[in-house]
Design an enzyme around this catalytic site. Structure first.
Site, PDB file in Angstrom:
ATOM      1  CB  SER A  94       5.338  -2.005  12.047  1.00 26.63           C
ATOM      2  OG  SER A  94       4.712  -0.644  12.413  1.00 26.63           O
ATOM      3  CD  GLU A 112      -2.981   5.504   7.036  1.00 25.86           C
ATOM      4  OE1 GLU A 112      -2.715   5.654   5.608  1.00 25.86           O
ATOM      5  OE2 GLU A 112      -1.944   5.004   7.445  1.00 25.86           O
ATOM      6  CG  HIS A 133      -5.789   1.962   5.193  1.00 24.36           C
ATOM      7  ND1 HIS A 133      -5.549   2.939   6.181  1.00 24.36           N
ATOM      8  CD2 HIS A 133      -4.793   1.039   5.055  1.00 24.36           C
ATOM      9  CE1 HIS A 133      -4.251   2.372   6.743  1.00 24.36           C
ATOM     10  NE2 HIS A 133      -3.766   1.480   5.874  1.00 24.36           N
ATOM     11  CG  ASN A 190      -1.705   1.182   1.473  1.00 22.22           C
ATOM     12  OD1 ASN A 190      -1.842   2.083   0.502  1.00 22.22           O
ATOM     13  ND2 ASN A 190      -2.361   1.333   2.328  1.00 22.22           N
ATOM     14  N   GLY A 250       2.439   2.296  10.711  1.00 24.42           N
ATOM     15  CA  GLY A 250       3.519   3.354  10.776  1.00 24.42           C
ATOM     16  C   GLY A 250       4.202   3.919  12.065  1.00 24.42           C
ATOM     17  N   GLY A 257       2.715  -1.000   4.361  1.00 25.69           N
ATOM     18  CA  GLY A 257       2.962   0.319   3.909  1.00 25.69           C
ATOM     19  C   GLY A 257       4.321   0.881   3.945  1.00 25.69           C
ATOM     20  CE  LYS A 298      -0.095   3.138   4.918  1.00 30.97           C
ATOM     21  NZ  LYS A 298       0.154   3.371   6.205  1.00 30.97           N
ATOM     22  CD  GLU A 303      -3.371  -2.383   7.366  1.00 32.85           C
ATOM     23  OE1 GLU A 303      -2.747  -2.862   6.597  1.00 32.85           O
ATOM     24  OE2 GLU A 303      -3.987  -1.306   7.237  1.00 32.85           O
TER      25      GLU A 303
END
Ligand code: 13P
Length: 254
Positions: free
Chosen positions: A212, A97, A95, A9, A173, A233, A11, A167
């Site tokens: 991560s 985010e 997601h 991903n 992150g 990510g 992002k 996730e």
């Protein structure tokens, strides 16, 4: 045995030149990794680049979001059919985010899920708890609710065409990975939720872990019985790291 899958991903990262170098390196690195499947979900403007570079290769591609509407006056939105025009196999939905920064509710995620299925793409449907929820002991309730909205709406049949990504928000992150046992427990719980409705679909369901994932922790994670690969990510932006994670999936599938 279920397939193993690794999806990057990206992002909101990328530029034409950098993408080209990254994709070339990744393609070279995964050339002989035949046991697992691989993909990248890129920002919308780079779908054409992904399509032209990845067509006919081992690396599938997709998007990170879509509109739940087929078309219309929705300035700035991208319709499912547009993603299909660019050959997307995958689309990430729900997601954390999107949920946190763009206020996407379970209901919106569910509508987007339906739109992706209807357009013939494979949704990568993300679920996961925040740190406060984990510490409050409600991880399973949160994940069950996120899943339930989709299951109630699209039905368990849709799970046969779906990838789930667990996730934990606190692991994204942050460099803090869920331990293999922590992740395994939630993955098994997700599979069990689906199994209550259809055992066979649950057995075939691909459940990725995200948060991560790095080259060094991927072998242990992918060795767990209910972890079928990863949604990556940061490490998906570095060819060497992403290839190492793909190799871990390939090895785990042997
Ligand atoms: P990181 O691998 O950077 O933690 O991101 C995980 C993620 O959000 C993938 O969708």
């Amino acid at each position: 045995m279920r397939r193993k899958l690794v999806v990057g991903n990206w992002k909101m990262y990328g530029r034409l030149g950098r993408n080209k170098a990254l994709l070339e390196e990744v393609l070279k690195g995964i050339k002989d990794l035949n046991n697992a499947e691989y993909g990248v979900c890129v920002p919308y403007p780079y779908l054409a680049q992904a399509q032209s570079m990845l067509q006919g290769t081992k690396l599938a591609w997709g998007a990170q979001n879509l509109s739940q509407h087929e078309e219309g006056a929705f300035t700035g939105a991208v319709a499912p059919g547009m993603l299909v025009d660019f050959g997307c196999r995958y689309v990430i939905i729900g997601h954390s985010e999107r949920r946190a920064l763009f206020h996407e509710s379970n209901e919106i995620a569910s509508a987007k899920f339906d739109a992706a299925i209807k357009a013939g793409m494979t949704p990568i449907f993300c679920v996961g708890e925040t740190l406060a929820e984990r510490e409050g002991g409600v991880t399973e309730q949160v994940v069950a609710r996120q899943l339930e909205v989709v299951l109630n709406h699209a039905g368990v049949e849709a799970m046969a065409k779906t990838v789930i990504a667990y996730e934990p928000v606190w692991a994204i992150g942050t460099g803090k990975t869920a331990s293999p046992d922590q992740a395994q427990a939630v993955h098994a719980f997700i599979r069990q939720q689906v199994a209550q409705l259809d055992g066979q679909t649950a057995q075939g369901l691909c459940i990725l872990y995200g948060g991560s994932v790095k080259a060094n922790n991927s072998p242990e994670l992918f060795a767990m019985p209910d972890i079928d690969g990863g949604l990556i990510g940061g490490a998906s932006l570095v060819a060497e790291d992403f290839v190492a994670i793909c190799r871990a999936a390939h090895m785990a599938a042997q």
